[in-house]
Scaffold this motif. Structure first.
Motif, PDB file in Angstrom:
ATOM      1  N   SER A 178       0.604  -1.267  -0.065  1.00 60.55           N
ATOM      2  CA  SER A 178      -0.055   0.082  -0.111  1.00 60.55           C
ATOM      3  C   SER A 178       0.892   1.100   0.012  1.00 60.55           C
ATOM      4  CB  SER A 178      -1.044   0.192   0.912  1.00 60.55           C
ATOM      5  OG  SER A 178      -1.366   1.297   2.124  1.00 60.55           O
ATOM      6  N   PRO A 179       0.611   2.027  -0.669  1.00 62.05           N
ATOM      7  CA  PRO A 179       1.517   2.808  -1.553  1.00 62.05           C
ATOM      8  C   PRO A 179       1.328   4.132  -0.220  1.00 62.05           C
ATOM      9  CG  PRO A 179       0.962   2.644  -3.023  1.00 62.05           C
ATOM     10  CD  PRO A 179       0.146   2.281  -2.780  1.00 62.05           C
ATOM     11  N   SER A 180       0.222   4.364   0.828  1.00 65.90           N
ATOM     12  CA  SER A 180      -0.132   5.683   0.981  1.00 65.90           C
ATOM     13  C   SER A 180       0.173   4.814   2.802  1.00 65.90           C
ATOM     14  CB  SER A 180      -1.905   5.380   1.568  1.00 65.90           C
ATOM     15  OG  SER A 180      -2.428   4.367   1.649  1.00 65.90           O
ATOM     16  N   LYS A 222     -10.467  10.686  -1.272  1.00 64.21           N
ATOM     17  CA  LYS A 222     -10.052  10.907  -2.666  1.00 64.21           C
ATOM     18  C   LYS A 222     -11.179  12.578  -3.184  1.00 64.21           C
ATOM     19  CE  LYS A 222     -10.501   6.006  -3.691  1.00 64.21           C
ATOM     20  NZ  LYS A 222     -11.469   5.344  -4.454  1.00 64.21           N
ATOM     21  N   SER A 223     -11.551  12.476  -2.273  1.00 61.98           N
ATOM     22  CA  SER A 223     -12.122  14.155  -2.473  1.00 61.98           C
ATOM     23  C   SER A 223     -11.604  15.413  -2.961  1.00 61.98           C
ATOM     24  CB  SER A 223     -13.378  14.567  -1.976  1.00 61.98           C
ATOM     25  OG  SER A 223     -13.335  15.095  -0.264  1.00 61.98           O
ATOM     26  N   THR A 268       0.595   7.135  -7.433  1.00 60.88           N
ATOM     27  CA  THR A 268      -0.455   6.109  -8.097  1.00 60.88           C
ATOM     28  C   THR A 268      -1.885   6.122  -7.594  1.00 60.88           C
ATOM     29  OG1 THR A 268       0.056   5.917  -5.519  1.00 60.88           O
ATOM     30  CG2 THR A 268       1.436   4.085  -7.232  1.00 60.88           C
ATOM     31  N   GLY A 269      -2.162   7.335  -6.240  1.00 60.32           N
ATOM     32  CA  GLY A 269      -3.514   7.342  -6.252  1.00 60.32           C
ATOM     33  C   GLY A 269      -4.423   7.440  -5.307  1.00 60.32           C
ATOM     34  N   ILE A 315      -3.544  -0.758  -5.095  1.00 61.69           N
ATOM     35  CA  ILE A 315      -3.282  -1.933  -4.793  1.00 61.69           C
ATOM     36  C   ILE A 315      -3.102  -1.931  -3.405  1.00 61.69           C
ATOM     37  CG2 ILE A 315      -1.003  -2.715  -4.405  1.00 61.69           C
ATOM     38  CD1 ILE A 315       0.664  -0.601  -6.566  1.00 61.69           C
ATOM     39  N   ASN A 316      -4.328  -2.650  -2.832  1.00 63.63           N
ATOM     40  CA  ASN A 316      -4.905  -2.404  -1.317  1.00 63.63           C
ATOM     41  C   ASN A 316      -4.702  -0.925  -0.214  1.00 63.63           C
ATOM     42  OD1 ASN A 316      -4.909  -5.601  -1.966  1.00 63.63           O
ATOM     43  ND2 ASN A 316      -2.342  -5.344  -0.866  1.00 63.63           N
ATOM     44  N   ASP A 317      -4.812  -0.506  -1.040  1.00 64.13           N
ATOM     45  CA  ASP A 317      -5.501   0.820  -0.659  1.00 64.13           C
ATOM     46  C   ASP A 317      -6.351   0.944   0.324  1.00 64.13           C
ATOM     47  OD1 ASP A 317      -2.803   2.833   0.609  1.00 64.13           O
ATOM     48  OD2 ASP A 317      -2.959   3.759  -1.855  1.00 64.13           O
TER      49      ASP A 317
END
Ligand SMILES: *[C@@H]1O[C@H](CO)[C@@H](O)[C@H](O)[C@H]1NC(C)=O
Ligand SMILES: *[C@@H]1O[C@H](CO)[C@@H](O)[C@H](O)[C@H]1NC(C)=O
Length: 197
Positions: free
Chosen positions: A60-62, A126-127, A189-190, A194-196
């Motif tokens: 997860s990138p986050s 997301k917003s 990636t946003g 990927i599991n974010d």
């Protein structure tokens, strides 16, 4: 007449092969941290300082961005305490004494900027994602600049305890640079990939 493939085509094919073998290596899920750290400039330091998150951050990138900023905060705190201690003992004289006071101040700013960044990473949405990524980039870059400003104050000094200070500050600036790279990775990636979360 035989037409040969365009060199650009071959180059692109080569690139895509490289990428797919890279994915094969990482697909085993064995080295989450190695994959996450592949975007950073100081990779072995990244792997060393973030391997503890391999299991929880997964792919997860986050989560990796959060881990990077958290570790950076921890290290900035350590160095800040060390600088305050040096200042208290009055070991530095003249120009170095001034530089040390500036460093203590720079590290307070850096800590503040990194704390704000962590706050954003805890409330990703997301917003407001692109504004959040912009803020993160601004604050982490500012923290990095503060750390580098501290180093500049001691440029050209060779005294033993100045050397130790330079190494520690440089180290934390590498860790912050890595955190910035992990945040930039998240920005590209946003969310929701990927599991974010
Ligand atoms: C990699 O991340 C996954 C979750 O995405 C986890 O199940 C796995 O244990 C991790 N691998 C390592 C070696 O920590
Ligand atoms: C650099 O930071 C890492 C991670 O926190 C630490 O393990 C290492 O001892 C540090 N090195 C120096 C020279 O401060």
């Amino acid at each position: 007449m035989i037409t040969l493939p365009h060199p650009m085509f071959l180059f692109l094919l080569f690139l895509s092969l490289l990428t797919s073998t890279g994915q094969m290596v990482f697909a085993k899920g064995k080295e989450n941290v190695t994959e996450a750290c592949s975007v950073t400039r100081y990779q072995s330091l990244c792997i060393h300082s973030l391997s503890q998150f391999s299991n929880t951050a997964g792919r997860s990138p986050s989560k990796w961005a959060r881990a990077g900023v958290s570790v950076s905060i921890g290290e900035v705190k350590n160095v800040k305490a060390y600088l305050a201690e040096l200042k208290k003992h009055g070991l530095m004289k003249g120009r170095n004494k001034v530089a040390l006071s500036d460093c203590v101040e720079c590290f307070s700013y850096a800590l503040d900027e990194l704390h704000r960044s962590l706050g954003v990473l805890r409330r990703l949405s997301k917003s407001t994602f692109s504004t959040q990524m912009g803020d993160l980039n601004t604050w982490i870059s500012a923290a990095l600049t503060d750390e580098e400003t501290c180093l500049e104050g001691f440029e050209g000094e060779n005294e033993k305890h100045v050397k130790v200070l330079q190494n520690r500050v440089q180290n934390v600036s590498y860790i912050t640079s890595n955190a910035l790279a992990l945040v930039n990775k998240l920005a590209t990636t946003g969310l929701g990939r990927i599991n974010d979360p």
